[in-house]
Every structure is written in C-alpha cells, then in structure tokens.
Design an enzyme around this catalytic site. Structure first.
Site, PDB file in Angstrom:
ATOM      1  N   SER A   1       0.797  -1.221   0.000  1.00 50.90           N
ATOM      2  CA  SER A   1       0.000   0.000   0.000  1.00 50.90           C
ATOM      3  C   SER A   1       0.830   1.272   0.000  1.00 50.90           C
ATOM      4  CB  SER A   1      -0.958  -0.005   1.184  1.00 50.90           C
ATOM      5  OG  SER A   1      -0.269  -0.281   2.380  1.00 50.90           O
TER       6      SER A   1
ATOM      7  N   HIS B   1      -5.225  -3.467  -2.804  1.00 54.05           N
ATOM      8  CA  HIS B   1      -4.840  -2.527  -3.871  1.00 54.05           C
ATOM      9  C   HIS B   1      -4.668  -3.215  -5.213  1.00 54.05           C
ATOM     10  CE1 HIS B   1      -4.268   0.722  -0.998  1.00 54.05           C
ATOM     11  NE2 HIS B   1      -3.728  -0.195  -0.204  1.00 54.05           N
TER      12      HIS B   1
ATOM     13  N   LYS C   1     -11.866   0.006  -1.663  1.00 61.45           N
ATOM     14  CA  LYS C   1     -10.943   0.715  -2.556  1.00 61.45           C
ATOM     15  C   LYS C   1     -11.530   0.778  -3.959  1.00 61.45           C
ATOM     16  CE  LYS C   1      -7.693   0.569   0.895  1.00 61.45           C
ATOM     17  NZ  LYS C   1      -6.949  -0.226   1.819  1.00 61.45           N
TER      18      LYS C   1
END
Ligand SMILES: *Cc1c(COP(=O)(O)O)cnc(C)c1O
Length: 622
Positions: free
Chosen positions: A414, A442, A472
C-alpha cells in the site's frame, strides 16, 4: 524493622531449576520478602511445568535467606537492529573495541567454545587467558533480581538478561560481557560494557540451539577470586527506573506534545476542498458513480439503514448472500465471506487460522491490519525482509515442527506500490505445506487485464486465502475472504470479527455488488485506469525519485518528515492533493509523497502532476 508477618524485613533468594532427561530445561530466581516466598515458589513451579520444550522430570526449588543485599542501577539500554547475524557480530566487535578492548575478533572466535558450557567463560580482556577455575562448568552469575521484578511465571528474556548484565558489569574488574541465548527461537543477544547494554537484534539464525556467555576481566590475578565470589554469591537487586506519573490531565497531552515536536501531527481534512485528489483509493471512480449510489439507496429503502444484528443471528440479508456469491465467482473460488471492513477481514482471517503453537510469516512491509492480526493471533510471528522470497524459503525450512504455518503478504504494497511475485510465493508455500494468504486491497480492480488481481496478472494459481476490500476500487466499505468452502465455513465458525460484529449495512454490500458488476460488464473502466497508469509511468520515467511498480500507487521518495509535509502543501497550492506519508505508516526517515491514480483522472491532470514532480526533483538536485 518489624513487619506484619514478623519477618523483620528479611529477604529470601528463591531459585528454581528444572531438568528433563538429565539435561537442564529451565531455571530462574527471585529475591523476595518473606510474604512473597510462597507465591513466588508457585509461580516458578508453574513456569517450569509450562516450559515449551517439555514437561520436566524434576523441579528443584530452593529458598535461602539473603542478607547483605546490594542495590545497583540497571545499565541504560540501546537496541541495535541489524540485518543478519554477520552484521550482529560485526557490531559486537565494534562495541567492544569502542570500550577499549582490543582483540575483538579473537574474543568473538572464542565465543563458540562457550557453547557446551553451563556457565560463562571468564576471559582476561587483554591476554585472553581463561580465568575460570573449572572450564567445563564456567562461572555462574546468580543471586540477583530486579526491582520492580518481572512476573515469575513467565520468561522475559530481555528483563532477565538486563538484570544479569547489570550485576555482571558491577562486579570488580569486569569490563564487558557478550551473551547469546541457547533458545533456538530467540536470536537477540547483547554486548554489555561498563556504561551501556547494547541489545543486538540478530546474533544467530532462527532454529540454532546454541548459546553462550563471556565475561571480560581486566585487573590483577589476585583479585579474580573476589570477582568470582561477587558474581556467584553476592545478592544484588537491580533497580530499574520507575516511570514518573504525571498529573492525570497531562498524561495524554505530554505524548501529543511529543507528536507535535517530531513533526508527526496529522490533520483531518473535510473532503477534497476542490483539489484534484491523488490521495484516495477510489481507483475506478466508482464511489460516486450514480449506478452504485442508486444500488445503495435501493438497499436502504428495501432493507433499512442497518442490518440490526450480527450475521449469525438475524443480520444476514439477501444483499449479503448475493455479494458473497458474486465475490466467490469473481475470484474463481468455491466460497467467500464478507466482513464489515478490510481491517477486520485481515484480523478475522489470521486470528482464526493460527494461534498458540502455530507460526505466521509476514512480509516486513505488510499492512497494519495484517500486523495486528498476527500479533493478536498468539502465534509465533516471523517477519521476513520485504518481498525476499529466498529469505522466506529459508525461514520456512526452519519451522517444520510447527502445527500450522501461515504465510501472509500484501499483493500490492500500500505504501510502496510494488507487487508480490505470486507464482514464486505459491510455489514456496506449497513446497513447505504452509497456508498462503494474499491481501489484494490494492490489486482488485487494478491488477490484471480485467482487474481480477494478481492471479490474472501472472496467469498463475490462487492463494489458499484470498483477502480483499470493498473499500478501494469497489468504492464502498467492507472486506472479504475467499477460498475453499471449508476455509469459508471455518471463518464463519471461528472468526471473532465475523461472529461478534453487526453485519455490514445493506447499503454498503449492495453498493459493492453493483460496483463489481459494473467493473465486469464495462471493461473500459479498468482500461481507463490502466491507460492512466501507463501514461503517468511514462511521464515520470526520467524522475528518479518516483517509484514505478506497475500498480496505481507511485511513492515519491522524500525522506525527511517535515520536508514531505512542505512538498505536499506546495502541491496543494497548485491544486493537487498528494498526501505526505510519514511514520508510523512508513519507517522514520522514509517519508514520501504517495500518488494514487484513478480511472477518473484526466490526461491533463496526470501530465501536470508529472511536470511538477520533475521540476521539483530537478531543483532539489541543484
Ligand atoms: C486499506 C487496506 C486494508 C483495510 O481495508 P479497510 O476496508 O480500509 O478496512 C487492508 N489491507 C490493505 C493492504 C489495505 O491497503
């Protein structure tokens, strides 16, 4: 002094030695008042009986009155973190040499000869002559405790070592000590000099059952006997500093002031304030997509604002079931389970899968939620160097006795934006019969041609435990764990953050479901993000402090915490929101700007940001 138990303040040395199969298993000692003798005996016996290497054949407990107790101060401590045992021993040599001891290489060589000894080698610091009367037995420093003393029923390597070293270095003529535990899992050792205890993080490889101790003496031969008497007989209580307690109102404020002083205060902004955000993780711009918002609104209308109870009670609603099926299908897994946050998914998966007696191996730069999960699990945690698959392979071969081994890694890191070599990772885990777990917070919606993540990107198989977030690229909130039906069933039965948490809101799961559908139906959304990543990557190819790892995250190395904040402010003046990332999110002195791209960004915004980073880099070089 007359005390309530009539003991006149008499103190007692309480000692425990336990053995198994004729060999030493465990030993400890305390110096306590009469009142505490019985409880200390019980605690020391418990400690012997609970030893991880086995149940003792015999436990020897001894109580002896101690008079003439000397009180001394504990040595100050410096902790030195080194990469490996070679670096650790190099530091040992340097520290001894700084203390005026010359033949340090030979001393480090001699250390091996102490491995079979029960006590320490007593060495003339200059001539390297051995001064202990019995070379097999060595010198046994004993009759000591610390004040405040640590709990007697558990081993605290560090507290006990500091007590011992403080006594040893207070002995007449002793100028240094080198020590390494024979506990195969405890690789931290120390070198002590007259004025400091240097804790060395690594002095041997994990799994090596060897340890030893050298005392370095400088003085006349006639005085050696007195030094040995002091080490073996003199009762010593080592006073460790008591923390001073501030007035209640100041206890928290003092720590906050330290945060300010270090330039580490973080402010919460409300919204983007009209800036172009390169700060959020809404990689596909779906958080504000009208179709996603409508799905959330419909779910609120149909099922309510909250789920009302935990999943296993009445909180499981249609949207939860639909989303879990959808995620399983998307991840090509048998099943999936949704948590209220990604943080809880990591905590929930790790703490359910491993516990006491197990081992979890974790990448040095894993996300905080993974680190917290590891800590909370109670398993032994071994951290391997960032993305170092050779080190991982090596470490795994040292843990064959563990009941269960879990290896956990971020898929895309990250704060660094670099990526796990998934095929290699899976091969290593399989070979060692370790469970593999990858966090794709991610990676989902970002990595792989259609955003399916690392397995798509590498064209390889899947980890046993596939973790990801809904917060996300999917623009909602929540987390998931996908894998075999057994794994998911296990999570539902055993994972406390799943069991003891109100089910995620209907709105958040319905929104994530809609976002996932959109992403699958319209592949141009992920395509736009990929085009933006390629474009930014090309534009900063000539800016060396921007790291390009193939994900949507680009760290811009700065170093100094305050400088990073100043840079971020500067960007803001130009209309861009690029956050400064500082300790504790990253290491001290590794502050950076963190650019994260989204499918939402316009080409003009991306090229403007790249130009600014280039201009800044060029001026910083002049
Ligand atoms: C954001 C993040 C999480 C936590 O997810 P939340 O849904 O925000 O709780 C877990 N792992 C990684 C790698 C993350 O970046």
């Amino acid at each position: 002094m007359e005390t309530s138990d009539g003991s006149h303040g008499k103190m007692y040395g309480v000692k425990m030695r336990a053995s198994l199969g004729g060999a030493h298993l465990s030993g400890a000692e305390r110096i306590v008042s009469a009142r505490r003798v019985v409880s200390t005996l019980a605690a020391l016996a418990r400690r012997a009986l609970g030893h991880e290497r086995g149940v003792p054949d015999s436990i020897n407990l001894k109580v002896e009155a101690q008079c003439d107790i000397l009180r001394i101060k504990a040595l100050p401590v410096i902790t030195e973190t080194v990469a490996d045992e070679a670096a650790g021993w190099a530091r040992v040599g340097e520290i001894l040499s700084d203390a005026g001891i010359k033949r340090t290489n030979e001393i480090c060589e001699l250390f091996r000869e102490t491995y079979p000894m029960r006590g320490a080698m007593l060495l003339d610091a200059d001539t390297l002559e051995r001064l202990e009367p019995d070379r097999k037995r060595g010198i046994r420093a004993t009759n000591m405790d610390s004040d405040p003393s640590s709990p007697a029923d558990r081993k605290n390597h560090f507290a006990e070592a500091l007590t011992l070293a403080s006594k040893v270095l207070s002995a007449p003529g002793i100028v240094g000590e080198v020590c390494m535990s024979d506990d195969p899992s405890y690789v931290t050792g120390y070198v002590a000099t007259k004025d400091c205890y240097h804790r060395i993080s690594v002095m041997k490889k994990v799994g090596e059952p060897v340890g030893g101790r050298i005392f370095l003496y400088r003085g006349p031969r006639e005085a050696v006997a007195e030094t040995i008497r002091y080490l073996e007989r003199q009762a010593v209580v080592v006073e460790r500093e008591h923390a001073t307690r501030l007035p209640r109102a100041d206890q928290l404020a003092a720590d906050l002031a330290a945060v300010d002083a270090a330039g580490l205060r973080r402010e919460m902004r409300v919204g983007f304030g009209g800036l172009v955000s390169f700060a959020d993780n809404d990689y596909l711009g779906l958080a504000c997509d009208s179709r996603v918002k409508e799905a959330a609104a419909r779910a609120v209308a149909e099922y309510g604002a909250g789920a009302g109870a935990s999943r296993l009670v009445t909180g499981t609603l249609e949207p939860h079931v639909r989303l879990e099926r959808h995620i399983a299908e998307f991840k090509k897994a048998e099943s999936a389970v949704v948590f209220s946050t990604g943080y809880m998914a990591n905590l929930g998966a790790i703490t359910a899968l491993v516990g006491r007696g197990d081992v979890v191996l974790s990448d040095k730069l894993n996300h905080a939620s993974i680190i917290d999960g590891c800590r909370l699990s109670g398993a032994e945690v071994a951290v391997y160097p960032h993305l170092d698959m050779d080190a991982l392979d090596q470490m795994l071969s040292e843990f064959h006795s563990a009941r269960r081994i879990l290896v956990v890694s971020d898929g895309v890191f990250s704060m660094d934006g670099d990526m796990l070599d998934l095929p290699r990772f899976l091969e290593i885990c399989r070979r060692h019969d370790a469970l593999s777990m990858v966090d794709e917070a991610h990676a989902l919606g970002v990595v792989g041609r259609t955003g399916h993540g690392l397995s798509e990107h590498f064209g390889c198989g899947f980890p046993d435990v596939m973790m990801g977030t809904l917060s996300k690229a999917l623009g909602s909130s929540g987390g998931y764990v996908a894998g075999s039906a057994t794994l998911v069933d296990y999570m539902r039965q055993k994972s406390r953050p799943f069991i003891f948490n109100t089910a995620p809101t209907p709105a958040s799961v319905a929104a994530a479901d809609a976002a996932l559908s959109l992403m699958e139906e319209d592949t141009s959304i992920v395509g736009r993000l990929h085009a933006n990543i390629a474009s930014f990557s090309d534009s900063v190819a000539d800016v060396p402090n921007v790291r390009r790892g193939g994900s949507a995250i680009f760290p811009v190395a700065v170093g100094d915490e305050r400088e990073a904040v100043a840079r971020s402010k500067d960007m803001e003046c130009h209309g861009f929101l690029v956050p400064a990332i500082r300790y504790p999110t990253v290491a001290h002195g590794a502050a950076r700007l963190r650019v994260s791209l989204s499918a939402r960004h316009k080409e003009s915004e991306i090229s403007a940001l790249a130009s600014m980073l280039r201009a800044w880099y060029n001026t910083s070089q002049n």
